[in-house]
Design a protein around this motif. Sequence first.
Motif, mmCIF file in Angstrom:
data_model
loop_
_atom_site.group_PDB
_atom_site.id
_atom_site.type_symbol
_atom_site.label_atom_id
_atom_site.label_comp_id
_atom_site.label_asym_id
_atom_site.label_seq_id
_atom_site.Cartn_x
_atom_site.Cartn_y
_atom_site.Cartn_z
ATOM 1 N N SER A 186 -0.773 -5.119 -41.939
ATOM 2 C CA SER A 186 0.431 -3.693 -42.367
ATOM 3 C C SER A 186 0.980 -4.113 -42.652
ATOM 4 O O SER A 186 1.561 -2.331 -43.771
ATOM 5 C CB SER A 186 -0.224 -3.254 -40.687
ATOM 6 N N ARG A 210 -1.539 -15.409 -35.143
ATOM 7 C CA ARG A 210 -1.277 -14.746 -33.602
ATOM 8 C C ARG A 210 -1.541 -16.390 -32.669
ATOM 9 O O ARG A 210 -2.364 -17.218 -32.991
ATOM 10 C CB ARG A 210 -2.538 -13.841 -33.422
ATOM 11 N N PHE A 264 -4.752 3.044 -33.398
ATOM 12 C CA PHE A 264 -3.501 2.546 -34.242
ATOM 13 C C PHE A 264 -2.442 3.383 -33.607
ATOM 14 O O PHE A 264 -2.554 4.792 -34.156
ATOM 15 C CB PHE A 264 -4.206 1.795 -35.127
ATOM 16 N N PHE A 266 0.077 3.135 -35.777
ATOM 17 C CA PHE A 266 0.508 3.228 -37.395
ATOM 18 C C PHE A 266 0.126 4.751 -38.347
ATOM 19 O O PHE A 266 -0.210 4.862 -39.871
ATOM 20 C CB PHE A 266 0.880 2.495 -37.740
ATOM 21 N N THR A 267 -1.907 5.390 -37.550
ATOM 22 C CA THR A 267 -2.399 6.257 -37.894
ATOM 23 C C THR A 267 -2.683 7.208 -37.044
ATOM 24 O O THR A 267 -2.813 6.601 -36.282
ATOM 25 C CB THR A 267 -3.855 5.263 -39.010
ATOM 26 N N GLY A 287 -10.234 -2.293 -39.115
ATOM 27 C CA GLY A 287 -9.528 -0.782 -38.403
ATOM 28 C C GLY A 287 -9.507 0.224 -40.082
ATOM 29 O O GLY A 287 -8.675 -0.613 -40.776
ATOM 30 N N SER A 288 -8.503 1.356 -39.265
ATOM 31 C CA SER A 288 -8.293 2.419 -40.545
ATOM 32 C C SER A 288 -7.812 3.600 -39.895
ATOM 33 O O SER A 288 -7.918 3.579 -38.995
ATOM 34 C CB SER A 288 -9.341 2.120 -41.135
ATOM 35 N N GLY A 289 -7.869 4.483 -40.799
ATOM 36 C CA GLY A 289 -6.902 5.657 -40.267
ATOM 37 C C GLY A 289 -6.476 6.637 -41.299
ATOM 38 O O GLY A 289 -6.099 6.091 -42.524
ATOM 39 N N PHE A 311 -6.305 0.988 -44.193
ATOM 40 C CA PHE A 311 -7.299 -0.206 -43.933
ATOM 41 C C PHE A 311 -7.360 -1.383 -43.547
ATOM 42 O O PHE A 311 -6.664 -2.271 -44.706
ATOM 43 C CB PHE A 311 -8.680 0.521 -44.152
HETATM 44 N N1 DAH Z 1 -3.650 -3.747 -38.638
HETATM 45 C C1 DAH Z 1 -4.473 -3.975 -38.263
HETATM 46 C C2 DAH Z 1 -4.870 -5.234 -37.306
HETATM 47 O O1 DAH Z 1 -4.729 -6.250 -38.346
HETATM 48 C C3 DAH Z 1 -6.019 -3.838 -38.515
HETATM 49 C C4 DAH Z 1 -5.030 -2.245 -38.837
HETATM 50 C C5 DAH Z 1 -6.133 -0.824 -38.575
HETATM 51 C C6 DAH Z 1 -4.752 -2.212 -40.586
HETATM 52 C C7 DAH Z 1 -6.007 0.314 -39.279
HETATM 53 C C8 DAH Z 1 -4.548 -0.309 -40.909
HETATM 54 C C9 DAH Z 1 -4.536 -0.068 -40.243
HETATM 55 O O2 DAH Z 1 -4.567 -0.774 -41.848
HETATM 56 O O3 DAH Z 1 -5.056 1.806 -40.410
HETATM 57 O O4 DAH Z 1 -5.625 -4.812 -36.167
#
Ligand code: DAH
Length: 342
Positions: A186, A210, A264, A266-267, A287-289, A311
């Motif tokens: 991200s 991680r 999340f 950021f979304t 994930g997405s948003g 996403f």
């Molecule tokens: N970065 C998140 C993760 O690693 C996944 C993710 C969620 C990416 C929502 C996105 C998003 O771009 O909009 O868990």
Amino acid sequence: MSAGVPDAVALAADARSCTEAALAAIADAADVAALAAVRPELLGKGSPLSGLRRRLGSLAPAARPAAGRALSEALAAVEARYTERLDELRAAERRAQLEAERLDLTELHEPPPVGRLHVITQTQRRLEDVFCAMGYTVAEGPEIETEWHNFGALNFPPGHPARDMYDTLYVDHGSPGSTLLRTHTSPVQVRVMQTRPPPLYVVAPGRCYRQDTADATHMPVFHQIEGLVVDEGITLGDLAGAIETFTTAYFGPGFTSRLRPSYFPFTEPSAEFDVQRPDGTWLELGGSGMVHPSVLEVCGVDPERWSGFAFGFGIDRLAMLRYGIDDLRDLWTNDVSFLEQF
Ligand code: DAH
């Protein structure tokens, strides 16, 4: 010299026998060197045939021209045969040399062993291909990130509980906690928005880290692909449409997708997205948003004018699924007999 025989007749007989001996010697020479070695004794000044010339003087003057001509012809015949044999032997030697040094251009060699791309790289490139076909470009960001790009700009303030979703590996650089191994792709969203004006249609694949104990389904190093779209009038419907288009393009006909509400930082709103297999079972993908207005703003994009979606999902599990790999660790041991299956 034959006794009791007139000189001219004896000379002619001697010339014949000398000639026959010379021709026999020429025929006997097995190679060019042997032939060259006998040349002086056959045709040189000291050769028997040349020696016969000295006897011309003892002939009756009337007999000399004919005898002289006969001797000259004999010498010429030997010389001619010599040259002929020399040509023959040279040609034979040339043939033997060509045969010995022959290059067989039809010879088949085993091709050198050729490597292949790692199965994760292959998967990543396929994903890039699918998104490029959908009009996205590919972006990259650093694997060692600032805390701000990885968290701060993405609406995770210091101490925010959502940071606990990530077992972050910090790097001993700068002030404590300021530098880390990116925990997701991200932060590339942030870097893209900061450096390019919208409209943006971008995917960013790459390595993430991680703190995790390696087992069949977890590795401290893994791969994600991030998507970011920023344009005028982008809605959640565009996100759902993009995920669906990707799903059928990547997995094939018979696969569909769905969004499930999630969270999340950021979304807003946020959603998990799942893919349904033709047999009806669901697979959680990522994930997405809709990109949070604060994120747009902090990255220099005017949220009054632009909106966007994002996403992100893991690449490794996608590869495991596609190729039926049941232990993530096999992707890292670099056992050639394992890797060359893909
Ligand atoms: N970065 C998140 C993760 O690693 C996944 C993710 C969620 C990416 C929502 C996105 C998003 O771009 O909009 O868990």
